[in-house]
Design an enzyme around this catalytic site. Structure first.
Site, PDB file in Angstrom:
ATOM      1  CB  CYS A 158      -0.954  -0.010   1.177  1.00  0.00           C
ATOM      2  SG  CYS A 158      -1.914  -1.533   1.251  1.00  0.00           S
TER       3      CYS A 158
ATOM      4  CG  HIS B 199      -1.917   4.379   5.059  1.00  0.00           C
ATOM      5  ND1 HIS B 199      -1.782   4.293   3.686  1.00  0.00           N
ATOM      6  CD2 HIS B 199      -2.030   3.098   5.509  1.00  0.00           C
ATOM      7  CE1 HIS B 199      -1.797   3.023   3.318  1.00  0.00           C
ATOM      8  NE2 HIS B 199      -1.954   2.282   4.406  1.00  0.00           N
TER       9      HIS B 199
ATOM     10  CD  GLU C 183      -1.872   7.457   9.134  1.00  0.00           C
ATOM     11  OE1 GLU C 183      -1.578   8.158   8.149  1.00  0.00           O
ATOM     12  OE2 GLU C 183      -2.808   6.634   9.126  1.00  0.00           O
TER      13      GLU C 183
ATOM     14  CE  LYS D  12      -5.682   4.167   2.082  1.00  0.00           C
ATOM     15  NZ  LYS D  12      -4.803   5.345   2.214  1.00  0.00           N
TER      16      LYS D  12
ATOM     17  CG  HIS E 153      -6.388   0.633   1.375  1.00  0.00           C
ATOM     18  ND1 HIS E 153      -5.469   1.157   0.484  1.00  0.00           N
ATOM     19  CD2 HIS E 153      -5.655   0.124   2.404  1.00  0.00           C
ATOM     20  CE1 HIS E 153      -4.250   0.966   0.950  1.00  0.00           C
ATOM     21  NE2 HIS E 153      -4.345   0.348   2.112  1.00  0.00           N
TER      22      HIS E 153
ATOM     23  CG  PHE F  64       0.152  -6.160   4.118  1.00  0.00           C
ATOM     24  CD1 PHE F  64      -0.399  -5.343   5.086  1.00  0.00           C
ATOM     25  CD2 PHE F  64      -0.628  -7.203   3.639  1.00  0.00           C
ATOM     26  CE1 PHE F  64      -1.680  -5.549   5.578  1.00  0.00           C
ATOM     27  CE2 PHE F  64      -1.909  -7.425   4.110  1.00  0.00           C
ATOM     28  CZ  PHE F  64      -2.445  -6.597   5.080  1.00  0.00           C
TER      29      PHE F  64
END
Length: 410
Positions: A165, A304, A315, A332, A337, A396
């Site tokens: 991502c 994010h 975050e 998002k 996403h 990831f």
């Protein structure tokens, strides 16, 4: 003297609109592009997704479209809009300049996953000699950058940076460095995904990473106490990056400047972020150093903001430790996403914030988690006069990336 890199064009294909104006209008209105899954039978799975709707490439023949995976068509469409908005010819024969000085870094993690599913079914039911000769070139993820280059005659540096991502943040940051060090004068940079398939959604569901909140438009709830996970989405976003003097000589519209870029790896866990946030904090501080800015000079953050428990906590910790009080937006909540394309979509929104002075709302955060004490735009769009915006990304594998965009002229 270091070469400066500016953004001269944008292109978007998304669940919230298939052009930059449509995308931005939806974000400012707080209108969700998330809906029920229609691309496959989602029985037994979370039913929300950010599917691209009403998208077409009328300039391509039916045969050309059949030879491109869904993600590739999205990238080609977004790239065409980006080129036109930058005042660049889409036809290689008509475009001036050395094609070897124009490259593309377009990330795609899943590749043509629907092509994989179709190909496997052919293999299973009819045998190996029935698999199409176009299976591999349609399926492999680097076809996104390769086919975009073929379509628009880009002969410079070209590959597919994949870091889950964080991919398109790396594509933009590394594309800017290619220009800075003289490898190219122009780069298309961004990401594309066409990943709403039963296999991909089932895989994320097995990780218990997806939200089951209904209705679908309320499913993604970044930083909310009752968040459950993210909502998968698809689409593409492409930025035209250009060396400053090259842009000035051709009278290009300068939308913003790529001022800073930082990257790191948690090296902790394959799916979960490091709870300390040290890796993300390092990437953000590297971006600040590159931009030669203090934290107080960054007035807005495109987070994010996936809506997963672990990501939002980490975050929040990092943004508070680095910036203290800063306005934070999580788009998002409206567009889901889009995996490899997500950071580029955030960067496009950041450019529009710098141009318009507006930061979109963060919807669905109606009961903000006290462990995520951010200054969120969860009461609606807000005005901002900031000259610098941060876009941060986590992926990831522990991948972290941060971009700082500056308003042109500041």
């Amino acid at each position: 003297m270091e070469r400066r890199v500016v953004i001269t064009g944008l292109g978007v294909v998304s669940c919230a609109g298939n052009s930059v104006p449509a995308f931005w209008e939806s974000l400012l209105a707080g209108r969700s592009g998330i809906g029920p899954i229609t691309l496959f039978d989602a029985a037994g799975l979370p039913s929300a997704a950010g599917e691209v709707r009403g998208f077409d490439l009328p300039e391509l023949s039916p045969k050309e479209k059949r030879r491109m995976a869904r993600c590739t068509r999205f990238a080609v469409g977004a790239a065409g809009e980006a080129l036109r908005s930058a005042g660049l010819e889409t036809s290689p024969e008509k475009r001036a300049g050395d094609p070897f000085r124009f490259g593309a870094l377009i990330s795609c993690g899943a590749g043509g996953i629907e092509v994989y599913d179709q190909g496997y079914e052919v293999l299973r039911s009819r045998g190996p000699n029935s698999v199409s000769a176009f299976f591999m070139p349609r399926y492999i993820s680097n076809s996104v950058s390769g086919m975009t280059a073929i379509r628009y005659g880009l002969k410079g540096p070209n590959f597919d940076p994949v870091s889950a991502c964080a991919s398109s943040a790396h594509a933009i940051g590394e594309g800017a460095w290619m220009i800075r060090r003289g490898d190219a004068d122009l780069m298309l940079a961004g990401g594309a995904e066409g990943c709403i398939t039963r296999l991909i959604v089932s895989g994320f569901n097995a990780l218990t990473a997806l939200s089951r909140i209904t209705p679908p438009e309320a499913a993604c709830r970044p930083f909310d106490r009752n968040r459950q996970g993210f909502v998968p989405a698809e689409g593409a976003c492409i930025l035209v990056l250009e060396e400053l003097e090259h842009a000035r000589k051709r009278g290009a519209p300068i939308l913003a400047e790529i001022a800073g870029y930082g990257a790191s790896c948690d090296a902790t866990h394959i799916t979960a972020p490091d709870p300390s946030g040290a890796g993300l904090a390092y990437a953000v501080r590297r971006a600040l150093d590159g931009a030669e800015l203090t934290p107080g000079q960054v007035g807005a953050v495109y987070a994010h903001g996936t809506g997963t428990i672990a990501n939002d906590l980490v975050e929040s910790k990092v943004l508070n430790s680095v910036f203290g009080e800063v306005r934070v937006c999580a788009v998002k909540s409206m567009i889901g996403h889009a995996l490899s394309a997500s950071a580029a979509l955030g960067a496009a929104a950041a450019v529009k914030t710098l141009l318009t002075g507006f930061l979109p709302p963060t919807i669905n955060c109606t009961d903000q988690d006290p462990e995520c004490p951010l200054n969120l735009t969860n009461q609606g769009a807000v005005r901002t006069d900031t000259g610098a915006v941060l876009v941060d990304s986590l992926g990831f594998g522990g991948h972290n990336a941060a971009l700082i965009l500056k308003r042109w002229g500041k």
